[in-house]
Write a protein that holds these residues in place. Sequence first.
Motif, PDB file in Angstrom:
ATOM      1  N   CYS A 109      -6.896   9.040   1.505  1.00  0.00           N
ATOM      2  CA  CYS A 109      -6.115   9.292   0.289  1.00  0.00           C
ATOM      3  C   CYS A 109      -6.930   8.974  -0.958  1.00  0.00           C
ATOM      4  N   ALA A 110      -7.687   7.884  -0.903  1.00  0.00           N
ATOM      5  CA  ALA A 110      -8.526   7.534  -2.046  1.00  0.00           C
ATOM      6  C   ALA A 110      -9.564   8.623  -2.305  1.00  0.00           C
ATOM      7  N   GLU A 111     -10.137   9.152  -1.228  1.00  0.00           N
ATOM      8  CA  GLU A 111     -11.129  10.218  -1.356  1.00  0.00           C
ATOM      9  C   GLU A 111     -10.516  11.474  -1.967  1.00  0.00           C
ATOM     10  N   ARG A 112      -9.243  11.755  -1.612  1.00  0.00           N
ATOM     11  CA  ARG A 112      -8.572  12.947  -2.118  1.00  0.00           C
ATOM     12  C   ARG A 112      -7.855  12.713  -3.449  1.00  0.00           C
ATOM     13  N   GLY A 113      -7.850  11.480  -3.928  1.00  0.00           N
ATOM     14  CA  GLY A 113      -7.233  11.184  -5.217  1.00  0.00           C
ATOM     15  C   GLY A 113      -5.719  11.277  -5.214  1.00  0.00           C
ATOM     16  N   ILE A 114      -5.102  10.865  -4.117  1.00  0.00           N
ATOM     17  CA  ILE A 114      -3.650  10.931  -3.993  1.00  0.00           C
ATOM     18  C   ILE A 114      -3.144   9.581  -3.500  1.00  0.00           C
ATOM     19  N   ASP A 115      -2.013   9.133  -4.045  1.00  0.00           N
ATOM     20  CA  ASP A 115      -1.432   7.866  -3.610  1.00  0.00           C
ATOM     21  C   ASP A 115      -0.721   8.035  -2.269  1.00  0.00           C
ATOM     22  N   TRP A 116      -0.490   6.900  -1.591  1.00  0.00           N
ATOM     23  CA  TRP A 116       0.358   6.907  -0.397  1.00  0.00           C
ATOM     24  C   TRP A 116       1.204   5.648  -0.390  1.00  0.00           C
ATOM     25  N   PHE A 117       2.361   5.762   0.168  1.00  0.00           N
ATOM     26  CA  PHE A 117       3.198   4.596   0.430  1.00  0.00           C
ATOM     27  C   PHE A 117       4.075   4.933   1.630  1.00  0.00           C
ATOM     28  N   ALA A 118       5.046   4.096   1.944  1.00  0.00           N
ATOM     29  CA  ALA A 118       5.802   4.295   3.177  1.00  0.00           C
ATOM     30  C   ALA A 118       7.208   3.729   3.049  1.00  0.00           C
ATOM     31  N   SER A 119       8.047   4.128   3.995  1.00  0.00           N
ATOM     32  CA  SER A 119       9.378   3.542   4.149  1.00  0.00           C
ATOM     33  C   SER A 119       9.298   2.482   5.241  1.00  0.00           C
ATOM     34  N   PRO A 120       9.345   1.196   4.900  1.00  0.00           N
ATOM     35  CA  PRO A 120       9.413   0.178   5.942  1.00  0.00           C
ATOM     36  C   PRO A 120      10.833   0.114   6.495  1.00  0.00           C
ATOM     37  N   TRP A 121      10.953   0.023   7.800  1.00  0.00           N
ATOM     38  CA  TRP A 121      12.272  -0.019   8.423  1.00  0.00           C
ATOM     39  C   TRP A 121      12.645  -1.425   8.883  1.00  0.00           C
ATOM     40  N   ASP A 122      11.779  -2.405   8.647  1.00  0.00           N
ATOM     41  CA  ASP A 122      12.073  -3.788   9.009  1.00  0.00           C
ATOM     42  C   ASP A 122      11.173  -4.684   8.174  1.00  0.00           C
ATOM     43  N   THR A 123      11.475  -5.972   8.144  1.00  0.00           N
ATOM     44  CA  THR A 123      10.737  -6.878   7.265  1.00  0.00           C
ATOM     45  C   THR A 123       9.290  -7.067   7.717  1.00  0.00           C
ATOM     46  N   GLU A 124       9.024  -6.980   9.022  1.00  0.00           N
ATOM     47  CA  GLU A 124       7.632  -7.061   9.479  1.00  0.00           C
ATOM     48  C   GLU A 124       6.834  -5.871   8.960  1.00  0.00           C
ATOM     49  N   ALA A 125       7.476  -4.722   8.868  1.00  0.00           N
ATOM     50  CA  ALA A 125       6.807  -3.541   8.323  1.00  0.00           C
ATOM     51  C   ALA A 125       6.493  -3.720   6.845  1.00  0.00           C
ATOM     52  N   VAL A 126       7.369  -4.438   6.115  1.00  0.00           N
ATOM     53  CA  VAL A 126       7.081  -4.738   4.703  1.00  0.00           C
ATOM     54  C   VAL A 126       5.815  -5.573   4.605  1.00  0.00           C
ATOM     55  N   ASP A 127       5.731  -6.616   5.431  1.00  0.00           N
ATOM     56  CA  ASP A 127       4.539  -7.467   5.430  1.00  0.00           C
ATOM     57  C   ASP A 127       3.293  -6.652   5.780  1.00  0.00           C
ATOM     58  N   PHE A 128       3.425  -5.750   6.721  1.00  0.00           N
ATOM     59  CA  PHE A 128       2.299  -4.895   7.113  1.00  0.00           C
ATOM     60  C   PHE A 128       1.828  -4.056   5.931  1.00  0.00           C
ATOM     61  N   LEU A 129       2.756  -3.397   5.254  1.00  0.00           N
ATOM     62  CA  LEU A 129       2.393  -2.507   4.146  1.00  0.00           C
ATOM     63  C   LEU A 129       1.820  -3.274   2.966  1.00  0.00           C
ATOM     64  N   GLU A 130       2.211  -4.518   2.810  1.00  0.00           N
ATOM     65  CA  GLU A 130       1.701  -5.328   1.705  1.00  0.00           C
ATOM     66  C   GLU A 130       0.223  -5.680   1.871  1.00  0.00           C
ATOM     67  N   ARG A 131      -0.351  -5.401   3.029  1.00  0.00           N
ATOM     68  CA  ARG A 131      -1.796  -5.590   3.200  1.00  0.00           C
ATOM     69  C   ARG A 131      -2.583  -4.519   2.452  1.00  0.00           C
ATOM     70  N   PHE A 132      -1.882  -3.470   2.048  1.00  0.00           N
ATOM     71  CA  PHE A 132      -2.511  -2.353   1.349  1.00  0.00           C
ATOM     72  C   PHE A 132      -1.995  -2.314  -0.086  1.00  0.00           C
ATOM     73  N   ASP A 133      -2.734  -1.639  -0.933  1.00  0.00           N
ATOM     74  CA  ASP A 133      -2.357  -1.569  -2.348  1.00  0.00           C
ATOM     75  C   ASP A 133      -1.425  -0.373  -2.576  1.00  0.00           C
ATOM     76  N   VAL A 134      -0.292  -0.369  -1.882  1.00  0.00           N
ATOM     77  CA  VAL A 134       0.652   0.739  -2.045  1.00  0.00           C
ATOM     78  C   VAL A 134       1.351   0.611  -3.401  1.00  0.00           C
ATOM     79  N   PRO A 135       1.637   1.730  -4.070  1.00  0.00           N
ATOM     80  CA  PRO A 135       2.233   1.674  -5.404  1.00  0.00           C
ATOM     81  C   PRO A 135       3.727   1.400  -5.398  1.00  0.00           C
ATOM     82  N   ALA A 136       4.373   1.549  -4.231  1.00  0.00           N
ATOM     83  CA  ALA A 136       5.825   1.403  -4.162  1.00  0.00           C
ATOM     84  C   ALA A 136       6.232   1.222  -2.711  1.00  0.00           C
TER      85      ALA A 136
END
Length: 302
Positions: free
Chosen positions: A105-132
């Motif tokens: 995504c960084a190479e293509r100049g596009i952001d990415w983020f995700a829908s976490p379906w549980d609190t462990e998934a939130v912690d997982f996604l927070e390892r990345f610089d997701v915008p939302a």
Amino acid sequence: MTVIQNPRLRQLGSRTAGPGRPVYVVGEIGINHNGDLDTAFALIDAAADAGCDAVKFQKRTPEICTPRDQWDVERDTPWGRMTYIDYRHRVEFGEDDYLAIDAHCAERGIDWFASPWDTEAVDFLERFDVPAHKIASASLTDDELLRAVRATGKTVVLSTGMSTPRQIRHAVEVLGSDTILLCHATSTYPAKAEELNLRVINTLQEEYPNVPIGYSGHETGLQTTLAAVALGAAFVERHITLDRAMWGSDQAASVEPGGLHRLVRDIRTIETALGDGIKRVYASELAPMRKLRRVQDALAGV
């Protein structure tokens, strides 16, 4: 985290979304990648080529999100017959996969983020610089998840499908209204035109005047999504696929690359055509005025 002074705008990476800003367009990959990283890359490329601002995935911890009595239920899949819990793991990306997605995504100049379906998934996604973070309609009543997402301090996109006005108000109270962006949605795949009820966009705008309102569409075709933009949607999300005939429950309600290109193109045309609402005489109208108007009004300059 960047602080925006205008309460009607939300930060999404380097972009802001809300009234007066270009529509923030998201290609929802979800699990349409079917657990294949090359397919995910191809979908990212399709979204970037079409001019989307971001792509979105879904992140689950299978043992948490799959009811225990469903774990051992067998089902037919493109990879053979397997238990449901094995299938959930088969279509779930891990850390190495998301590191590769993040780099692509960084190479293509596009952001990415995700829908976490549980609190462990939130912690997982927070390892990345997701915008939302995105709260799926199915998770709107999960207060534990809402509180975990709110604690990140990031913009939260909240879809409102399958939800009553009372449930939406409660979710907004749990999340707080300062960092959320609400999306009208109908949670049927694909959704019928008569059940889209696009005027709910205006209803939400009236009830939450300081919250940007967007649209998450699950219909077939593009015209109703474009109508949502004309009604004032500040954020648009549509599922995307390489081929609607691919295996998976969301594929039929998804947009293929050619359609995605047309969708983004037409969104940009509509937002340009909407203008600022101030009536004016354009310079391009002066020649037709002189040629066609028989009576020149003394108030023309007023």
